[in-house]
Scaffold this active site. Structure first.
Site, PDB file in Angstrom:
ATOM      1  N   THR A 291      -2.132   6.945   0.685  1.00 18.71           N
ATOM      2  CA  THR A 291      -1.603   6.355  -0.554  1.00 18.71           C
ATOM      3  C   THR A 291      -2.743   6.041  -1.530  1.00 18.71           C
ATOM      4  O   THR A 291      -2.746   6.505  -2.685  1.00 18.71           O
ATOM      5  CB  THR A 291      -0.822   5.062  -0.229  1.00 18.71           C
ATOM      6  OG1 THR A 291       0.221   5.384   0.689  1.00 18.71           O
ATOM      7  CG2 THR A 291      -0.221   4.442  -1.476  1.00 18.71           C
ATOM      8  N   VAL A 292      -3.710   5.249  -1.089  1.00 20.44           N
ATOM      9  CA  VAL A 292      -4.756   4.787  -2.013  1.00 20.44           C
ATOM     10  C   VAL A 292      -5.758   5.913  -2.307  1.00 20.44           C
ATOM     11  O   VAL A 292      -6.189   6.096  -3.454  1.00 20.44           O
ATOM     12  CB  VAL A 292      -5.479   3.541  -1.452  1.00 20.44           C
ATOM     13  CG1 VAL A 292      -6.471   3.001  -2.465  1.00 20.44           C
ATOM     14  CG2 VAL A 292      -4.476   2.456  -1.070  1.00 20.44           C
TER      15      VAL A 292
ATOM     16  N   ALA B  62     -19.264   4.559 -16.841  1.00 19.91           N
ATOM     17  CA  ALA B  62     -20.182   4.462 -15.695  1.00 19.91           C
ATOM     18  C   ALA B  62     -21.588   4.917 -16.077  1.00 19.91           C
ATOM     19  O   ALA B  62     -22.531   4.683 -15.344  1.00 19.91           O
ATOM     20  CB  ALA B  62     -19.652   5.313 -14.547  1.00 19.91           C
TER      21      ALA B  62
ATOM     22  N   ARG C 144      -7.495  12.436   8.849  1.00 17.96           N
ATOM     23  CA  ARG C 144      -7.153  12.668  10.254  1.00 17.96           C
ATOM     24  C   ARG C 144      -6.635  14.102  10.425  1.00 17.96           C
ATOM     25  O   ARG C 144      -7.050  14.816  11.312  1.00 17.96           O
ATOM     26  CB  ARG C 144      -6.057  11.665  10.646  1.00 17.96           C
ATOM     27  CG  ARG C 144      -5.969  11.332  12.090  1.00 17.96           C
ATOM     28  CD  ARG C 144      -5.100  10.116  12.308  1.00 17.96           C
ATOM     29  NE  ARG C 144      -4.211   9.853  11.174  1.00 17.96           N
ATOM     30  CZ  ARG C 144      -3.556   8.716  10.991  1.00 17.96           C
ATOM     31  NH1 ARG C 144      -3.694   7.738  11.859  1.00 17.96           N
ATOM     32  NH2 ARG C 144      -2.761   8.551   9.942  1.00 17.96           N
TER      33      ARG C 144
ATOM     34  N   VAL D  40      -7.750  -7.261  -2.325  1.00 14.49           N
ATOM     35  CA  VAL D  40      -6.881  -8.428  -2.562  1.00 14.49           C
ATOM     36  C   VAL D  40      -6.083  -8.238  -3.846  1.00 14.49           C
ATOM     37  O   VAL D  40      -6.659  -8.023  -4.917  1.00 14.49           O
ATOM     38  CB  VAL D  40      -7.708  -9.731  -2.668  1.00 14.49           C
ATOM     39  CG1 VAL D  40      -6.795 -10.930  -2.872  1.00 14.49           C
ATOM     40  CG2 VAL D  40      -8.565  -9.930  -1.426  1.00 14.49           C
TER      41      VAL D  40
ATOM     42  N   GLY E 254      -4.146  -5.911  -5.062  1.00 12.27           N
ATOM     43  CA  GLY E 254      -4.040  -4.595  -5.710  1.00 12.27           C
ATOM     44  C   GLY E 254      -4.798  -4.486  -7.008  1.00 12.27           C
ATOM     45  O   GLY E 254      -6.021  -4.591  -7.057  1.00 12.27           O
TER      46      GLY E 254
ATOM     47  N   GLY F 134       4.999   3.274  -0.179  1.00 16.39           N
ATOM     48  CA  GLY F 134       3.547   3.191   0.087  1.00 16.39           C
ATOM     49  C   GLY F 134       2.992   1.782  -0.056  1.00 16.39           C
ATOM     50  O   GLY F 134       1.785   1.607  -0.151  1.00 16.39           O
TER      51      GLY F 134
ATOM     52  N   ASP G  14      -1.306  -9.932   6.685  1.00 12.42           N
ATOM     53  CA  ASP G  14      -2.002  -9.292   5.554  1.00 12.42           C
ATOM     54  C   ASP G  14      -2.324 -10.329   4.471  1.00 12.42           C
ATOM     55  O   ASP G  14      -3.440 -10.359   3.943  1.00 12.42           O
ATOM     56  CB  ASP G  14      -1.117  -8.166   4.995  1.00 12.42           C
ATOM     57  CG  ASP G  14      -1.722  -7.517   3.765  1.00 12.42           C
ATOM     58  OD1 ASP G  14      -2.690  -6.747   3.922  1.00 12.42           O
ATOM     59  OD2 ASP G  14      -1.259  -7.818   2.653  1.00 12.42           O
TER      60      ASP G  14
ATOM     61  N   LYS H 231      -6.101 -11.697   3.084  1.00 10.92           N
ATOM     62  CA  LYS H 231      -6.499 -11.798   1.669  1.00 10.92           C
ATOM     63  C   LYS H 231      -6.866 -13.235   1.309  1.00 10.92           C
ATOM     64  O   LYS H 231      -7.829 -13.474   0.578  1.00 10.92           O
ATOM     65  CB  LYS H 231      -5.355 -11.289   0.781  1.00 10.92           C
ATOM     66  CG  LYS H 231      -5.094  -9.803   0.963  1.00 10.92           C
ATOM     67  CD  LYS H 231      -3.753  -9.422   0.366  1.00 10.92           C
ATOM     68  CE  LYS H 231      -3.488  -7.933   0.482  1.00 10.92           C
ATOM     69  NZ  LYS H 231      -2.082  -7.594   0.231  1.00 10.92           N
TER      70      LYS H 231
HETATM   71  P1  NDP Z   1      -2.493   5.493   4.430  1.00 14.69           P
HETATM   72  O1  NDP Z   1      -1.971   5.332   5.821  1.00 14.69           O
HETATM   73  O2  NDP Z   1      -1.603   5.981   3.381  1.00 14.69           O
HETATM   74  O3  NDP Z   1      -3.787   6.449   4.474  1.00 14.69           O
HETATM   75  C1  NDP Z   1      -4.758   6.348   5.458  1.00 14.69           C
HETATM   76  C2  NDP Z   1      -5.658   7.564   5.368  1.00 14.69           C
HETATM   77  O4  NDP Z   1      -6.692   7.434   6.340  1.00 14.69           O
HETATM   78  C3  NDP Z   1      -4.939   8.889   5.657  1.00 14.69           C
HETATM   79  O5  NDP Z   1      -5.344   9.861   4.743  1.00 14.69           O
HETATM   80  C4  NDP Z   1      -5.411   9.240   7.061  1.00 14.69           C
HETATM   81  O6  NDP Z   1      -5.498  10.638   7.287  1.00 14.69           O
HETATM   82  C5  NDP Z   1      -6.796   8.661   7.054  1.00 14.69           C
HETATM   83  N1  NDP Z   1      -7.286   8.374   8.396  1.00 14.69           N
HETATM   84  C6  NDP Z   1      -6.706   7.645   9.359  1.00 14.69           C
HETATM   85  N2  NDP Z   1      -7.478   7.623  10.465  1.00 14.69           N
HETATM   86  C7  NDP Z   1      -8.556   8.367  10.184  1.00 14.69           C
HETATM   87  C8  NDP Z   1      -9.708   8.763  10.927  1.00 14.69           C
HETATM   88  N3  NDP Z   1      -9.901   8.357  12.171  1.00 14.69           N
HETATM   89  N4  NDP Z   1     -10.604   9.557  10.311  1.00 14.69           N
HETATM   90  C9  NDP Z   1     -10.434   9.969   9.045  1.00 14.69           C
HETATM   91  N5  NDP Z   1      -9.350   9.637   8.287  1.00 14.69           N
HETATM   92  C10 NDP Z   1      -8.437   8.858   8.864  1.00 14.69           C
HETATM   93  O7  NDP Z   1      -3.122   4.079   4.044  1.00 14.69           O
HETATM   94  P2  NDP Z   1      -3.248   3.432   2.594  1.00 14.69           P
HETATM   95  O8  NDP Z   1      -3.804   4.400   1.642  1.00 14.69           O
HETATM   96  O9  NDP Z   1      -1.963   2.751   2.281  1.00 14.69           O
HETATM   97  O10 NDP Z   1      -4.297   2.266   2.891  1.00 14.69           O
HETATM   98  C11 NDP Z   1      -5.680   2.511   2.997  1.00 14.69           C
HETATM   99  C12 NDP Z   1      -6.408   1.168   2.967  1.00 14.69           C
HETATM  100  O11 NDP Z   1      -6.137   0.527   1.745  1.00 14.69           O
HETATM  101  C13 NDP Z   1      -6.001   0.175   4.055  1.00 14.69           C
HETATM  102  O12 NDP Z   1      -7.109  -0.603   4.414  1.00 14.69           O
HETATM  103  C14 NDP Z   1      -4.968  -0.688   3.357  1.00 14.69           C
HETATM  104  O13 NDP Z   1      -4.839  -1.955   3.934  1.00 14.69           O
HETATM  105  C15 NDP Z   1      -5.589  -0.775   1.999  1.00 14.69           C
HETATM  106  N6  NDP Z   1      -4.676  -1.087   0.913  1.00 14.69           N
HETATM  107  C16 NDP Z   1      -3.520  -0.391   0.753  1.00 14.69           C
HETATM  108  C17 NDP Z   1      -2.693  -0.669  -0.306  1.00 14.69           C
HETATM  109  C18 NDP Z   1      -1.419   0.060  -0.531  1.00 14.69           C
HETATM  110  O14 NDP Z   1      -0.688  -0.309  -1.463  1.00 14.69           O
HETATM  111  N7  NDP Z   1      -1.094   1.077   0.253  1.00 14.69           N
HETATM  112  C19 NDP Z   1      -3.029  -1.727  -1.272  1.00 14.69           C
HETATM  113  C20 NDP Z   1      -4.287  -2.391  -1.016  1.00 14.69           C
HETATM  114  C21 NDP Z   1      -5.076  -2.081   0.035  1.00 14.69           C
HETATM  115  P3  NDP Z   1      -4.185  11.584   7.258  1.00 14.69           P
HETATM  116  O15 NDP Z   1      -3.697  11.541   5.830  1.00 14.69           O
HETATM  117  O16 NDP Z   1      -4.687  12.903   7.649  1.00 14.69           O
HETATM  118  O17 NDP Z   1      -3.214  10.965   8.226  1.00 14.69           O
HETATM  119  N1  HSE Z   2       0.640  -3.972   2.367  1.00 14.60           N
HETATM  120  C1  HSE Z   2      -0.020  -4.630   1.313  1.00 14.60           C
HETATM  121  C2  HSE Z   2       0.986  -5.364   0.460  1.00 14.60           C
HETATM  122  C3  HSE Z   2      -0.771  -3.629   0.470  1.00 14.60           C
HETATM  123  O1  HSE Z   2       2.189  -5.085   0.591  1.00 14.60           O
HETATM  124  O2  HSE Z   2       0.599  -6.225  -0.322  1.00 14.60           O
HETATM  125  C4  HSE Z   2      -1.595  -4.254  -0.612  1.00 14.60           C
HETATM  126  O3  HSE Z   2      -2.678  -4.942  -0.078  1.00 14.60           O
END
Ligand code: NDP
Ligand code: HSE
Length: 454
Positions: A30-31, A50, A62, A150, A152, A205, A219, A223
């Protein structure tokens, strides 16, 4: 003697793209995909701000073959994310995998040890290992940036660390989890049930890989621990956060709260109380005439109350691809432009180990929902227990009569200020009454009047 703080090392100018800052991105979920979209769409504007272009030169995921909304272009793919730290064509590592330990932490430590700046959205990792990572960043003289971790899109890290640097913060609180806020708002507005709305938040997401982190309040606690460290200059201590989630909040609670002039929100609150730092995450009834009661859906809000600035309310999207990636991009632009601040606002040796305040001493008002047999004397018995514990009732609601006395009838009351320990004792005694059918459900009421210095 205090440990020396390393000077920050200058960033390499890079070789690719004529002085571009070369990014190694771990995670294209997602991010990660949100970040690619912003970097591609706003490339010129970002380069101007920048002072140099930002270019993704390497990635790690993965499953490389997975279909994604965006193609990262001609990049090096690393099966092991830690290889991004060793890749000579990566200047800055962007960690968007998630998880407190495992590959995310290994990658960040390896990058910091190699003197490479790290940008992460990973609040679980920071809450659990923020001290270790900050020490490594300081001793390598490099940057650990985490605006996206924290709330978003809301620039709350920068606000606390830089914008309010001249202030003593009395209290901070906020809606820190987009998934929970989305669930509570949607349940109230549409009457849909909890599981159905959670599944939708996952599809959008917003939720963590393990959504129990969202609904159980963990979570938000991650934060809050980060914000409390920045606001109170304390060593980050996630284990000291009192945490309750939203899974016991029912449609009936939401409707009753509304009738009483409140909304139910999952809040994180941090405040000095009687010389101790109280950090708590739990559902709260907040008055309808407070701005935070109207922060809906995936939106987050953070309120700071500080000595010179007074009250500040920040509101914005707390989760989702581009809102979160917007904060990652801002950190990357800061790094490219050479802007830099210590991880928790001050060098690690100036962070204090603050005594945790006790929830038992916490004083507040309560909403209590009981399921009772509809028979004479029940309310008198409950009132007697409350009286014995020094708790006074503010209001009492019972609608209609029980159609089926096996299931009983809901009774809701609100109390005036009471000590948490007294409330716990009273609720224990009420639960033991033969006329009370279920475990009483109490939710704290937060009036949110401006706090004085604790
Ligand atoms: P996702 O599950 O959507 O994405 C995780 C990504 O990490 C995927 O691309 C996955 O690969 C990859 N991945 C997982 N394990 C491995 C590994 N061992 N080696 C390499 N790549 C790996 O997560 P999000 O994008 O939602 O979240 C990412 C981070 O951002 C987390 O720490 C989350 O807490 C944080 N976050 C998320 C927010 C949100 O709104 N979603 C908001 C704020 C923070 P593959 O795609 O191939 O499975
Ligand atoms: N799962 C978290 C939330 C993502 O719903 O706020 C953003 O940190």
């Amino acid at each position: 003697m205090a440990a020396p703080v390393a000077e920050r090392k200058p960033l390499p100018t890079g070789t690719a793209g004529g002085g571009a800052l070369r990014l190694g991105v771990a995670g294209l979920g997602t991010v990660g995909c949100g970040l690619l979209a912003i970097l591609q769409r706003n490339a010129d504007l970002i380069a101007a701000r920048a002072g140099r272009p930002l270019q993704v030169t390497a990635v790690s995921v993965r499953q490389r073959r997975k279909k994604r909304p965006l193609d990262p272009g001609p990049v090096r793919w690393h099966a092991n994310p830690v290889d991004l730290a060793r890749d000579p064509e990566v200047d800055v590592v962007v960690e968007l995998i998630g998880g407190a330990s495992g590959p995310a932490r290994d990658l960040c430590l390896a990058a910091l040890k190699a003197g490479k700046p790290v940008v992460t959205a990973n609040k679980a990792m920071l809450a659990e290992h923020g001290g270790l990572l900050a020490r490594q960043a300081a001793s390598s003289g490099t940057v650990l940036a985490y605006e996206a971790a924290v709330a978003g899109a809301i620039p709350v890290i920068k606000t606390l660390r830089e914008g309010l640097a001249g202030n003593r913060v009395h209290r901070l609180y906020g809606i820190l989890n987009g998934t929970c806020n989305y669930i509570l708002t949607t349940m109230e507005q549409t009457g849909r049930d909890f599981a159905d709305v959670l599944a939708e938040a996952q599809r959008l997401g917003y939720a963590e890989a393990d959504p129990s982190f969202d609904v159980d309040g963990i979570d938000a606690a991650h934060k809050l621990a980060i914000l409390a460290s920045l606001a109170f200059g304390s060593i980050i201590d996630f284990r000291k956060v009192h945490v309750e989630g939203i899974s016991r909040v029912s449609a009936a609670d939401i409707a009753m709260a509304s009738e009483l002039g409140y909304r139910i929100k999952l809040l994180g609150l941090a405040q000095m109380e009687q010389g101790g730092l109280v950090q708590r995450v739990h559902p709260c009834l907040v008055p309808l005439d407070t701005p935070i009661a109207h922060v809906d859906g995936v939106y987050n809000a953070v309120v700071t109350e500080s000595c010179a600035a007074g009250r500040i309310l920040l509101e914005g999207r707390g989760a989702g691809a581009e809102p979160t990636a917007s904060a990652v991009a801002a950190d990357l632009i800061d790094i490219a432009a050479g802007r830099f601040a210590p991880v928790f606002g001050v060098p690690g040796r100036h962070l204090a180990r603050l005594r945790p305040g006790s929830m038992r001493d916490h004083v507040g008002c309560y909403y209590v929902r009981l399921q009772v047999h509809d028979q004479p004397g029940v309310i008198a018995d409950i009132s007697a227990i409350l009286k014995r514990n020094g708790i006074s009732i503010e209001s009492l609601l019972q609608h209609g009569r029980a159609v089926d006395d096996e299931r009983g009838v809901p009774v809701v009351m609100t109390t005036h200020e009471a000590r948490e320990a007294s409330m716990d004792k009273a609720l224990g005694a009420i639960a033991r009454l033969a006329s009370v059918l279920d475990r009483p459900h109490a939710i704290r009421i937060e009036k949110l009047n401006e706090a004085e210095e604790g």
